[in-house]
Write an enzyme that holds these catalytic residues in place. Structure first.
Site, PDB file in Angstrom:
ATOM      1  N   ASP A 198       0.863  -1.182   0.000  1.00 35.71           N
ATOM      2  CA  ASP A 198       0.000   0.000   0.000  1.00 35.71           C
ATOM      3  C   ASP A 198       0.898   1.229   0.000  1.00 35.71           C
ATOM      4  O   ASP A 198       1.611   1.498   0.969  1.00 35.71           O
ATOM      5  CB  ASP A 198      -0.912   0.009   1.227  1.00 35.71           C
ATOM      6  N   GLU A 282      -1.532  -1.541  -5.878  1.00 37.89           N
ATOM      7  CA  GLU A 282      -2.767  -0.919  -6.329  1.00 37.89           C
ATOM      8  C   GLU A 282      -2.480  -0.018  -7.516  1.00 37.89           C
ATOM      9  O   GLU A 282      -1.491   0.727  -7.519  1.00 37.89           O
ATOM     10  CB  GLU A 282      -3.380  -0.106  -5.185  1.00 37.89           C
ATOM     11  N   CYS A 334     -12.705  -4.790   5.998  1.00 35.46           N
ATOM     12  CA  CYS A 334     -11.949  -5.450   7.064  1.00 35.46           C
ATOM     13  C   CYS A 334     -11.221  -6.647   6.488  1.00 35.46           C
ATOM     14  O   CYS A 334     -11.844  -7.521   5.867  1.00 35.46           O
ATOM     15  CB  CYS A 334     -12.894  -5.874   8.191  1.00 35.46           C
ATOM     16  N   ASP A 363      -3.302   1.724   6.781  1.00 35.67           N
ATOM     17  CA  ASP A 363      -2.399   1.337   5.692  1.00 35.67           C
ATOM     18  C   ASP A 363      -2.105  -0.157   5.709  1.00 35.67           C
ATOM     19  O   ASP A 363      -2.058  -0.800   4.652  1.00 35.67           O
ATOM     20  CB  ASP A 363      -1.109   2.145   5.790  1.00 35.67           C
TER      21      ASP A 363
END
Length: 415
Positions: A198, A282, A334, A363
């Site tokens: 991330d 990502e 979650c 994060d």
């Protein structure tokens, strides 16, 4: 796989003059070719072919009084300038048709001697070579000293000599890598874990295994020095030698920031590829983020350059590289129970899942979700956990705006 190995050059005073002459001749041929293509477009005529341009702009031009100085440089770099024009127009027309991926490419423009980057390319036909003393022998330039930082893995097919805005010279060699040698350089991937990444601004990267990579913020740390150098440049008279010296100081300060950032990206990307069998990231909209109020910090992080390094190194060393869609709600789900808890403002760095009660670091939880969305997470028995198709819930299926079945018929009859 073809790669480029770049090394710093230290040309002498006479060699700098010869390189400047070569840069200028290649630039003139390039501009003449662009002008010929534009002239044909305005007149509605067919574009001149590569053979016609080579004959008129190089062979015949050397015999004319206004272009005799083209014979003072190697003919190979002039031919390569024409190849660059062909490639530029090919990319432009492919972009117009939508056949070329990436950002839209504009029409080729004229080059200037004031451009930040000057380059010439020597192919094998130019008969350049690396001498036994480790110097780079270039035709009509001489033996140039090279700062070798590593050995070349194979014989290069071409070399490009570059001068950047800071006045530094580089030699960029095109190398064909050996796949077997690359695999032997890295550990076996079978027993290595996978990792989700991330990317952020508070920390440069947070990994799914809990590791946190701090952001160096090279530009922010050098802002004071850059501001002082830019202020001194703005006070110098235009066209003076002192202004040129001040411009070089500004360019060198920016080059130091870019070099430090590139070195950090290389070291971190190589470490991640070495320690992981698969890497998931990502797919960020970097251009859109750079237009926000966080634009300077986004450019300072250099996410696009880092992801490009991860991708080509994963391909080189037979690792798996996966990009997760940018609309994946990695910060809202979650990672333990999979319940979507809704969007959260950027200032919320920790949150508690309302379903299972797990306290998440924003994060770290996003990195885990990136790993799971890419199908790289594993269970305790080392089995892959890939996202499966889940049937829609009863209350979610169908269109809520249109009544179907008997209830709709009853309502219609009532009306």
């Amino acid at each position: 796989m073809q790669l480029r190995y770049a090394f710093r050059l230290d040309p002498g005073s006479g060699q700098r003059v010869a390189l400047a002459r070569a840069f200028g001749c290649a630039r003139v041929v390039y501009n003449d070719a662009v002008a010929a293509r534009e002239r044909a477009r305005r007149e509605g005529a067919a574009f001149p072919s590569a053979g016609v341009l080579s004959r008129t702009l190089i062979a015949e031009a050397k015999q004319s009084p206004g272009r005799q100085w083209l014979s003072e440089v190697s003919a190979v770099i002039l031919q390569q300038a024409l190849r660059d024009v062909e490639r530029a127009y090919t990319n432009f027309f492919s972009s117009l048709k939508g056949a070329r991926q990436g950002a839209r490419v504009g029409a080729p423009r004229f080059k200037s001697k004031r451009d930040a980057r000057q380059a010439i390319r020597f192919t094998a036909n130019a008969r350049w070579k690396i001498t036994e003393a480790g110097r780079l022998l270039l035709p009509k330039i001489g033996e140039v000293k090279v700062r070798w930082s590593r050995t070349l893995p194979s014989v290069p097919s071409s070399v490009t000599v570059i001068r950047d805005a800071a006045g530094r010279y580089f030699a960029s060699f095109v190398i064909e890598t050996d796949p077997d040698a690359d695999l032997a350089r890295m550990p076996e991937a079978d027993n290595l874990p996978s990792v989700g990444i991330d990317l952020g601004l508070t920390h440069f990267a947070v990994l799914s295994d809990g590791r946190v990579i701090d952001s160096p913020r090279f530009l922010r740390r050098a802002e004071k020095k850059l501001k002082k150098a830019q202020r001194e440049l703005s006070r110098k008279q235009k066209g003076s030698k002192n202004r040129e010296k001040a411009r070089l100081r500004v360019a060198r300060a920016h080059a130091q920031v870019a070099d430090a950032r590139r070195e950090f990206h290389h070291q971190l990307s190589t470490q991640l590829i070495r320690e992981s069998q698969a890497v998931a990231v990502e797919d960020l909209a970097v251009k859109a983020l750079a237009r926000t109020r966080l634009g300077k910090s986004v450019h300072d992080a250099g996410w696009a350059q880092f992801l490009a390094m991860l991708e080509y190194k994963a391909q080189r060393y037979a690792r798996v590289f996966v990009k997760v869609g940018r609309f994946e709600p990695t910060s809202q789900v979650c990672s333990v129970c999979g319940v979507k808890d809704g969007p959260k403002p950027l200032h919320v760095r920790t949150w508690t899942c309302t379903h299972c009660g797990t306290v998440h670091d924003r994060d770290h939880n996003a990195a885990k979700n990136v790993q799971q969305a890419a199908g790289l997470a594993v269970t305790a028995c080392r089995a892959q956990v890939r996202p499966e198709l889940v049937p829609a819930q009863r209350e979610e299926a169908g269109s809520h705006g249109i009544h179907t079945g008997t209830r709709a018929a009853q309502r219609h009859s009532t009306r």
